[in-house]
Design an enzyme around this catalytic site. Structure first.
Site, PDB file in Angstrom:
ATOM      1  CE  LYS A 118      -1.109  -0.627   5.034  1.00  0.00           C
ATOM      2  NZ  LYS A 118      -0.544  -1.846   4.960  1.00  0.00           N
TER       3      LYS A 118
ATOM      4  CG  ASN B 208      -0.371   3.622   7.931  1.00  0.00           C
ATOM      5  OD1 ASN B 208      -0.547   3.816   9.160  1.00  0.00           O
ATOM      6  ND2 ASN B 208       0.046   2.284   7.494  1.00  0.00           N
TER       7      ASN B 208
ATOM      8  CG  HIS C 127      -1.741  -5.666  12.027  1.00  0.00           C
ATOM      9  ND1 HIS C 127      -0.717  -5.080  12.561  1.00  0.00           N
ATOM     10  CD2 HIS C 127      -1.788  -5.108  10.845  1.00  0.00           C
ATOM     11  CE1 HIS C 127       0.045  -4.329  11.813  1.00  0.00           C
ATOM     12  NE2 HIS C 127      -0.704  -4.247  10.587  1.00  0.00           N
TER      13      HIS C 127
END
Length: 455
Positions: free
Chosen positions: A120, A143, A189
């Site tokens: 990303k 981010n 995660h």
């Protein structure tokens, strides 16, 4: 940009960089708010109290009654949303939001929203470069790069390209992106999501709420959204191009047949013109083109950006060549999917007989390493493992040649001894860095310095 105040109480949870940026915005708008943090001595406390002496700060365990008194809870991405006090407040009617929602409320410019388990940052940066090549005033952040609320202190851009993590998307309600995409989905995660991949999937797919158009990775069914029929969709794949599908084809360029990126079976650019190595970077170019097409970028500008794109630090970055062995820093490969992509992408560039020596390990964040088995068997000569989960990685690839190192310098020295001329030494840890380093960037810098220093 709209900055309309209300008299409803808002509570910011988390006195980190995101919390500070939220406080700046609410103060400018004249909003009623207070700050809470679970730590007794958060790093930004003195600065906050100096800037906002009139704002109450509550430290320590979250108080459910206090949180429930707020109309909105502005939650920092690093804080798990299933805290009992937060859950109680939500049950009583408080709404969870984050800095992304605050930003979306304050800007009228279109937003391109990009998420995924891997790539990303690369795709977000490349789309930003495409916009600039097309003469568009663009802000790239989220981010990566600039926190989104910092954009509000600048003149408004024509377009914003935002990389969004699953943590940020958990509190996104008002994104309404002009173009939205989930690039790929692999387990990551899982320590945050209680080893429940479905929760991670659901967080990522919040990016499609209210979006106007979608880019699909046709090679990954987990990226396909459930959206209204009036939403425009473009796809891409490492296969034949078609109408509204970016893909590949063979065409004659400069007198020879070459593999090309194509749309509707019309060649656009030879894949050999992409400076970044590996098939995964061809996929990244296809994704960026699909996004730019929906955003209305000009094709010449997009192709120029791809040809000029140098990639990101710590993402399959060639940092040294010693004794005809290439050393690649992929420290940003913090999950198994990223490492699989790096192994397959770089493995496809090797001559017959050459292999990869892989340096991996760190904190695996609760994920399984079983998906490493196939690419390791196909492309890896040996693994040099470091960090907390070294033994778990070794157990997942029992047929592989395994070595262990106590630090990065030793791992690089061992890898150099194992590699032959034409091989690749690749740092792609499949893990977070926090067991041994401050962050992935420090880990990558230590690897790169050790590779450069090899005699």
């Amino acid at each position: 940009m709209s900055l309309i105040a209300t008299d409803q109480l808002k509570i910011i949870i988390g006195l980190g960089a995101t919390g500070m940026s939220c406080a700046r915005l609410l103060a400018i708008k004249g909003e009623r708010f207070l700050m809470v943090d679970t730590r007794q001595q958060p790093a930004n406390l003195a600065c906050f109290e100096q800037l906002y002496p009139q704002v109450k700060v509550v430290l320590g365990p979250l108080n459910k009654t206090l949180l429930a008194s707020a109309s909105e809870l502005i939650v920092s991405p690093g804080l798990a949303k299933d805290d009992p006090a937060i859950a109680y407040a939500v049950a009583k009617g408080s709404v969870l939001i984050g800095d992304i929602d605050l930003f979306c409320r304050a800007t009228s410019a279109p937003i391109i929203a990009i998420t995924g388990s891997n790539a990303k940052s690369t795709v977000t940066t490349l789309v930003g470069e495409m916009a600039m090549a097309c003469g568009i005033e663009v802000g790239v952040g989220g981010n990566i790069g600039l926190p989104v609320l910092d954009f509000l202190e600048q003149p408004e851009k024509d377009l914003y390209v935002l990389e969004l993590s699953s943590f940020q998307l958990e509190t996104c309600n008002d994104l309404r992106a002009s173009v939205a995409t989930v690039l790929n989905l692999t387990p990551d995660h899982l320590d945050r999501y209680a080893n429940d991949f479905q929760k991670y999937y659901q967080a990522k797919h919040r990016i499609f709420k209210g979006c106007k158009s979608v880019v699909e990775n046709l090679d990954d069914t987990l990226t396909h959204p459930l959206v209204a029929k009036n939403v425009d969709i473009i796809g891409y794949r490492l296969g034949v191009s078609d109408f509204n599908i970016f893909g590949l084809m063979t065409a004659e360029i400069d007198g020879e047949m070459q593999e090309c990126i194509a749309l509707a079976k019309q060649p656009l650019l030879a894949t050999s013109a992409i400076k970044l190595p590996g098939r995964h970077n061809v996929v990244n170019a296809l994704a960026a083109l699909s996004i730019g097409q929906l955003a209305g970028f000009s094709m010449p500008g997009m192709l120029e950006a791809i040809v000029n794109f140098q990639g990101l630090e710590h993402r399959c970055q060639l940092v040294a060549t010693k004794e005809q062995v290439s050393y690649f820093n992929d420290s940003k490969g913090t999950n198994v999917g990223a490492t699989v992509a790096a192994l397959e992408g770089l493995g496809a560039t090797l001559a017959t007989g050459n292999k990869i020596v892989l340096i991996a390990g760190g904190d695996g964040k609760g994920a399984s390493f079983n998906d490493l088995q196939k690419p390791v068997a196909e492309h890896v000569k040996a693994l040099v493992l470091i960090g907390t989960d070294a033994q778990r990685i070794a157990a997942a690839v029992p047929q592989a040649e395994i070595h262990y190192a106590v630090n990065m310098q030793e791992a690089v020295r061992q890898s150099a001894a194992l590699a032959s001329a034409g091989d690749i030494v690749l740092l792609s840890p499949a893990c977070a860095s926090f067991d041994m380093f401050d962050n992935y960037a420090q880990r990558g810098a230590v690897f790169s310095a050790a590779a450069v220093d090899l005699s």
